[in-house]
Design an enzyme around this catalytic site. Structure first.
Site, PDB file in Angstrom:
ATOM      1  N   HIS A  55      -3.871  -5.202   0.430  1.00 21.11           N
ATOM      2  CA  HIS A  55      -3.510  -5.490   1.823  1.00 21.11           C
ATOM      3  C   HIS A  55      -3.525  -6.981   2.132  1.00 21.11           C
ATOM      4  CE1 HIS A  55      -3.063  -1.519   3.623  1.00 21.11           C
ATOM      5  NE2 HIS A  55      -3.907  -1.125   2.684  1.00 21.11           N
ATOM      6  N   CYS A  76       0.838  -1.211   0.000  1.00 23.31           N
ATOM      7  CA  CYS A  76       0.000   0.000   0.000  1.00 23.31           C
ATOM      8  C   CYS A  76       0.873   1.261   0.000  1.00 23.31           C
ATOM      9  CB  CYS A  76      -1.015  -0.034   1.143  1.00 23.31           C
ATOM     10  SG  CYS A  76      -2.330   1.186   0.907  1.00 23.31           S
ATOM     11  N   GLU A 119      -2.033  -8.453   4.451  1.00 20.93           N
ATOM     12  CA  GLU A 119      -2.037  -8.674   5.918  1.00 20.93           C
ATOM     13  C   GLU A 119      -3.447  -8.606   6.498  1.00 20.93           C
ATOM     14  OE1 GLU A 119      -1.543  -5.807   4.566  1.00 20.93           O
ATOM     15  OE2 GLU A 119      -2.474  -4.320   5.900  1.00 20.93           O
TER      16      GLU A 119
END
Ligand SMILES: [Mn+2]
Length: 237
Positions: free
Chosen positions: A214, A110, A216
């Site tokens: 993203h 990001c 994660e």
């Protein structure tokens, strides 16, 4: 037998705090996906010596964050642009050069993807909703909503594809900025269906990849495991 698990540096945020001192912080999702892929995360605060870190660590992960000051790519600040801590930004800028010099793997996520581009002299779109061509939802409208998901298409000639072996998959999206003009030596390795750049890479380095999505926040997705496993594998090499 010595451990064969690579040490993965992850930079952290810094806030000035109050009279008792500032705070460093990181969403634990980044730590968890690195651990799950077999790496050993090492958190890097601002001000730590970058040459020692680049000599010692096997790879660098630049996580998400706020926005880069547009002065770094010669633009005037948009009202929706919220600035990242200057201490964090300066530390990451030095780390990128030190890891690049050693040809050690770098993964940007990001903000980290946007930083890779600006560090190489590229520019950013400061607010995607301003662009008439942007038809997908890349950022949730309020904190009450779930994160939007959209598909990304990977260029099958890219290192990203070579690493993940997946040409199309769904991602969790949480960004209002994106790559505009590419920085030196970089190519686009994935896009959303509305044309927004979703991944970039340097084809002339073993592993320098930035992803706009993203992983994660989507730890169990096959695409997350594929990306993080490839990154950790590259750090072992
Ligand atoms: Mn997106």
């Amino acid at each position: 037998m010595p451990s064969t698990r690579p040490l993965i540096g992850i930079t952290v945020d810094w806030n000035p705090g109050d009279e008792l001192g500032g705070k460093v912080s990181l969403n634990d999702g980044y730590v968890r996906v690195v651990v799950a892929a077999g790496g050993v995360p090492v958190l890097i605060p601002p001000w730590a010596d970058v040459e020692t870190l680049a000599d010692t660590l096997d790879g660098l992960l630049i996580p998400g964050g706020a926005d880069i000051d547009p002065k770094h790519y010669g633009a005037v600040r948009h009202p929706k642009t919220e600035l990242i801590s200057e201490a964090r930004f300066e530390q990451e800028w030095r780390l990128l050069s030190a890891f690049e010099q050693r040809r050690k793997p770098i993964l940007g996520i990001c903000y980290g993807c946007q930083l890779l581009n600006v560090w190489r002299g590229g520019t950013l779109h400061q607010h995607l909703p301003d662009l008439p061509t942007v038809t997908l939802t890349h950022q949730r409208a309020s904190q009450q909503e779930p994160y939007p998901r959209h598909l990304v298409q990977v260029d099958t000639r890219s290192k990203l594809f070579e690493s993940m072996r997946l040409a199309q998959f769904e991602v969790v999206s949480a960004h209002h900025q994106a790559v505009r003009d590419l920085g030196r030596g970089l190519v686009i390795s994935a896009r959303a269906s509305d044309g927004v750049v979703e991944a970039i890479e340097d084809p002339n380095l073993p592993f320098l990849i930035g992803v706009q999505w993203h992983p994660e926040r989507d730890p169990d997705a096959p695409a997350t495991r594929a990306l993080l496993t490839a990154f950790v594998r590259a750090c072992k090499a």
